[in-house]
Enzyme design. Structure first.
Site, mmCIF file in Angstrom:
data_model
loop_
_atom_site.group_PDB
_atom_site.id
_atom_site.type_symbol
_atom_site.label_atom_id
_atom_site.label_comp_id
_atom_site.label_asym_id
_atom_site.label_seq_id
_atom_site.Cartn_x
_atom_site.Cartn_y
_atom_site.Cartn_z
ATOM 1 N N HIS A 1 37.362 32.590 64.263
ATOM 2 C CA HIS A 1 38.012 33.604 63.423
ATOM 3 C C HIS A 1 39.521 33.506 63.621
ATOM 4 O O HIS A 1 40.001 33.327 64.732
ATOM 5 C CB HIS A 1 37.505 34.987 63.853
ATOM 6 C CG HIS A 1 37.883 36.112 62.953
ATOM 7 N ND1 HIS A 1 39.185 36.573 62.849
ATOM 8 C CD2 HIS A 1 37.145 36.907 62.128
ATOM 9 C CE1 HIS A 1 39.222 37.596 62.002
ATOM 10 N NE2 HIS A 1 37.988 37.807 61.545
ATOM 11 N N SER B 1 37.594 42.240 65.891
ATOM 12 C CA SER B 1 38.116 40.907 65.572
ATOM 13 C C SER B 1 39.498 40.675 66.186
ATOM 14 O O SER B 1 40.269 41.613 66.411
ATOM 15 C CB SER B 1 38.189 40.715 64.054
ATOM 16 O OG SER B 1 36.899 40.652 63.492
ATOM 17 N N ASP C 1 28.072 33.758 63.160
ATOM 18 C CA ASP C 1 27.827 35.058 62.536
ATOM 19 C C ASP C 1 27.856 35.002 61.014
ATOM 20 O O ASP C 1 27.298 35.878 60.346
ATOM 21 C CB ASP C 1 28.803 36.118 63.054
ATOM 22 C CG ASP C 1 30.252 35.874 62.645
ATOM 23 O OD1 ASP C 1 30.591 34.758 62.206
ATOM 24 O OD2 ASP C 1 31.061 36.813 62.771
ATOM 25 N N ASN C 2 28.502 34.031 60.441
ATOM 26 C CA ASN C 2 28.528 33.844 58.979
ATOM 27 C C ASN C 2 29.227 32.526 58.678
ATOM 28 O O ASN C 2 29.606 31.793 59.594
ATOM 29 C CB ASN C 2 29.241 35.012 58.262
ATOM 30 C CG ASN C 2 30.583 35.393 58.843
ATOM 31 O OD1 ASN C 2 30.728 36.462 59.448
ATOM 32 N ND2 ASN C 2 31.573 34.527 58.697
ATOM 33 N N LYS D 1 33.355 38.821 71.851
ATOM 34 C CA LYS D 1 33.659 39.778 70.784
ATOM 35 C C LYS D 1 32.440 40.640 70.479
ATOM 36 O O LYS D 1 31.379 40.129 70.145
ATOM 37 C CB LYS D 1 34.098 39.023 69.525
ATOM 38 C CG LYS D 1 34.236 39.913 68.295
ATOM 39 C CD LYS D 1 34.607 39.112 67.068
ATOM 40 C CE LYS D 1 34.458 39.944 65.806
ATOM 41 N NZ LYS D 1 34.838 39.221 64.588
ATOM 42 N N CYS E 1 31.229 39.966 59.829
ATOM 43 C CA CYS E 1 30.984 40.119 61.273
ATOM 44 C C CYS E 1 30.029 41.232 61.690
ATOM 45 O O CYS E 1 28.967 40.973 62.254
ATOM 46 C CB CYS E 1 32.317 40.346 61.988
ATOM 47 S SG CYS E 1 33.510 39.013 61.817
ATOM 48 N N ARG F 1 26.167 40.912 63.423
ATOM 49 C CA ARG F 1 25.955 41.158 64.853
ATOM 50 C C ARG F 1 24.897 42.229 65.087
ATOM 51 O O ARG F 1 24.082 42.142 66.007
ATOM 52 C CB ARG F 1 27.288 41.538 65.501
ATOM 53 C CG ARG F 1 28.232 40.373 65.580
ATOM 54 C CD ARG F 1 29.710 40.767 65.686
ATOM 55 N NE ARG F 1 30.493 39.620 65.263
ATOM 56 C CZ ARG F 1 30.833 38.605 66.066
ATOM 57 N NH1 ARG F 1 30.512 38.652 67.350
ATOM 58 N NH2 ARG F 1 31.500 37.588 65.598
ATOM 59 N N ASP G 1 32.273 32.772 65.594
ATOM 60 C CA ASP G 1 32.760 33.677 64.554
ATOM 61 C C ASP G 1 33.363 32.876 63.404
ATOM 62 O O ASP G 1 34.388 32.216 63.582
ATOM 63 C CB ASP G 1 33.811 34.616 65.157
ATOM 64 C CG ASP G 1 34.100 35.821 64.285
ATOM 65 O OD1 ASP G 1 34.054 35.682 63.050
ATOM 66 O OD2 ASP G 1 34.375 36.900 64.825
ATOM 67 N N ASP G 2 32.731 32.933 62.247
ATOM 68 C CA ASP G 2 33.221 32.251 61.037
ATOM 69 C C ASP G 2 33.101 30.734 61.117
ATOM 70 O O ASP G 2 33.883 30.010 60.480
ATOM 71 C CB ASP G 2 34.686 32.618 60.733
ATOM 72 C CG ASP G 2 34.883 34.070 60.363
ATOM 73 O OD1 ASP G 2 33.895 34.812 60.262
ATOM 74 O OD2 ASP G 2 36.052 34.477 60.177
ATOM 75 N N LYS H 1 32.307 32.494 53.655
ATOM 76 C CA LYS H 1 32.304 33.864 54.179
ATOM 77 C C LYS H 1 32.554 34.888 53.072
ATOM 78 O O LYS H 1 33.365 34.668 52.178
ATOM 79 C CB LYS H 1 33.386 34.003 55.246
ATOM 80 C CG LYS H 1 33.559 35.407 55.803
ATOM 81 C CD LYS H 1 34.635 35.463 56.867
ATOM 82 C CE LYS H 1 34.822 36.894 57.379
ATOM 83 N NZ LYS H 1 35.751 36.972 58.524
ATOM 84 N N HIS I 1 32.367 44.034 68.317
ATOM 85 C CA HIS I 1 32.527 44.413 66.907
ATOM 86 C C HIS I 1 31.381 45.256 66.348
ATOM 87 O O HIS I 1 31.036 45.168 65.168
ATOM 88 C CB HIS I 1 32.751 43.182 66.031
ATOM 89 C CG HIS I 1 33.671 43.473 64.881
ATOM 90 N ND1 HIS I 1 34.082 42.519 63.985
ATOM 91 C CD2 HIS I 1 34.256 44.619 64.469
ATOM 92 C CE1 HIS I 1 34.886 43.062 63.088
ATOM 93 N NE2 HIS I 1 35.003 44.345 63.361
#
Length: 489
Positions: free
Chosen positions: A254, A174, A306-307, A149, A95, A99, A55-56, A327, A151
């Site tokens: 994240h 998150s 994810d990004n 996670k 996010c 996903r 994540d991130d 992001k 989300h």
């Protein structure tokens, strides 16, 4: 009163003890029980699939992607034994849309999840009628588990167990979001939170869920990355004699950032580095389990993000390296992410590919890799990438960019990228609307997006704008609904 009670503001029943110990039924589900129909399917030769989704995490945040200070020996080894993709995109720069794209093989707008992220008070989510990777493989007799996670909606109808997964263990949104209404419990700077790791259970009220039940509130974020890995390993060990699909979307890096005490570096300047290196260690544990069980030759592992990095958090955010921005943007730093694919015997070791690919492409790629043909009743936007396992030629030639709030912003066609960005305005904004900023980049020469060629290539700009609008019109016209909570009359 004993047992469980249902919070009037919650989608989850909450045990009074808030114990982290699983009930027997939940534990058995985690170990990958199948339906009788699935058990009757001949699955003896089908390969396993593991997708690890951080994540991130920025493009530059692994040693094998050029990080100058983050040490990731386990992921570097995975890359040295597999293939590193250098032109791989998430379908959005935040996010939830990203996903949705990974699991359904669709642009987020096609499945109605393009307008930013979900929150604890959101009343919608991924529609259970959508066909996810888990749905697809479960229909072929695979054991399926989601650990981490989610989300994509915290209501029962939108959780992993309603979207193809036999079991779920993780947080529903998150790790900076709070049950039940996202009310903040307190404020501290990022550095102060890192210095005081006990803030993991004093500042945040993020739930840990098993299947559809909260089992820990708040989740202790200091240990959750390791516990995800423990659960993932249990699932792999329990299903070593049958095909399985494990989706492991880590909560971190994240913010807020936390790690177990035994790997903690008290210097907040090293917070992000510490978290990534902890994830690397935990990935190493999982991959070693696959090796030890003799499953290497029949397992595909995909590792991606994810990004791009959340740059505003500085030492608590990552790096996009040579890429522009991060992001929340449609520049390369927002959506071009690291991706490693590992499948000994199928993917040549120590190779890299600049093939143009996206996380939407994982569903058809996994279908092809496992030999489980996709049904054609629902349109998807993903493209089979198995040809890129041994070739640098791109299977994809175009990709539409949407902003973090679902606004059409650009397109990549081959090596050319066109963006038309309009600044977001608040509901009470006054004065004339700002003029759009228009960009054209040749990514074969300029992955840093420094040289805007709009003035030199007006015909190309016009052509790409028209194609962008054409693709968006088709996606919009054929978009499918999200699931929405029914309001009592």
């Amino acid at each position: 009163m004993q047992g469980e009670f249902m919070s009037s503001r919650s989608a989850f029943p909450i045990p009074r003890c808030q114990s982290i110990v699983l009930g027997l039924a939940g534990f058995l589900a985690l170990l990958g029980s199948h339906s009788s129909a699935a058990e009757s399917t001949d699955t003896t030769e089908k390969p396993n699939v593991i997708v690890i989704f951080t994540d991130d995490q920025g493009y530059n945040d692994l040693g094998c992607y050029g990080s100058p200070n983050i040490k990731t020996p386990n992921l570097d080894r995975l890359a040295s034994e597999g293939r590193r993709y250098t032109s791989f995109y998430s379908a959005c720069s935040v996010c939830s849309p990203s996903r949705a794209a990974l699991l359904t093989g669709c642009y987020p707008k096609r499945v109605g999840l393009h307008q930013h992220v979900l929150f604890p008070q959101s009343t919608y989510g991924l529609h259970p009628d959508e066909v996810t990777i888990a749905d697809h493989l479960k229909s072929a007799g695979y054991a399926t588990a989601c650990v981490g996670k989610w989300h994509l909606g915290h209501h029962k109808e939108t959780l992993p167990t309603s979207n193809g997964f036999d079991s779920y263990y993780g947080i529903p949104y998150s790790n900076d979001m709070n049950h039940p209404d996202n009310k903040r419990l307190g404020k501290m700077s990022s550095d102060d939170r890192w210095t005081d790791q006990s803030s993991a259970v004093t500042l945040w009220n993020t739930p840990l869920v098993q299947d559809e039940e909260i089992i820990e509130l708040p989740v202790d974020q200091r240990t959750v990355t390791r516990r995800y890995t423990d659960r993932a390993i249990e699932f792999v060990e329990a299903n070593q004699d049958k095909p399985f699909f494990l989706y492991l979307p880590h909560s971190m890096p994240h913010i807020p950032l936390y790690v177990p005490e035994d790997v903690y570096d008290p210097d907040p300047q090293n917070a992000y580095k510490c978290v990534i290196e902890h994830i690397d260690t935990e990935v190493g544990r999982l991959v070693q389990t696959v090796r030890d069980l003799g499953l290497s030759e029949k397992t595909l592992i995909v590792y991606t993000s994810d990004n791009g990095p959340w740059l505003q958090f500085k030492n608590h955010g990552g790096s996009a390296g040579p890429l522009r921005a991060g992001k929340g943007t449609t520049f390369e730093g927002g959506q071009r992410v690291p991706c490693i694919m590992w499948a000994p015997g199928r993917i040549p070791a120590g190779t890299s590919s600049n093939a143009f690919a996206t996380n939407m492409d994982l569903l058809p790629t996994i279908a092809s890799f496992t030999g489980v043909a996709l049904e054609n009743d629902r349109k998807i936007d993903g493209i089979d990438l198995t040809s890129t396992f041994t070739s640098d030629e791109s299977a994809r030639d175009e990709f539409v960019f949407y902003s973090a709030h679902g606004v059409l912003e650009g397109i990549r066609m081959g090596d050319w990228k066109y963006l038309r960005q309009v600044a977001r305005r608040g509901p009470n904004a006054k004065g004339p609307k700002p003029e759009p900023k228009v960009f054209l980049f040749d990514l074969s020469q300029d992955i840093g997006e420094k040289n805007n060629l709009v003035e030199q290539q007006p015909e190309r700009v016009q052509k790409m704008h028209a194609r962008m609008e054409e693709l968006n019109e088709e996606i919009t016209a054929n978009a499918r609904p999200v699931w929405r909570k029914k309001v009592n009359s």
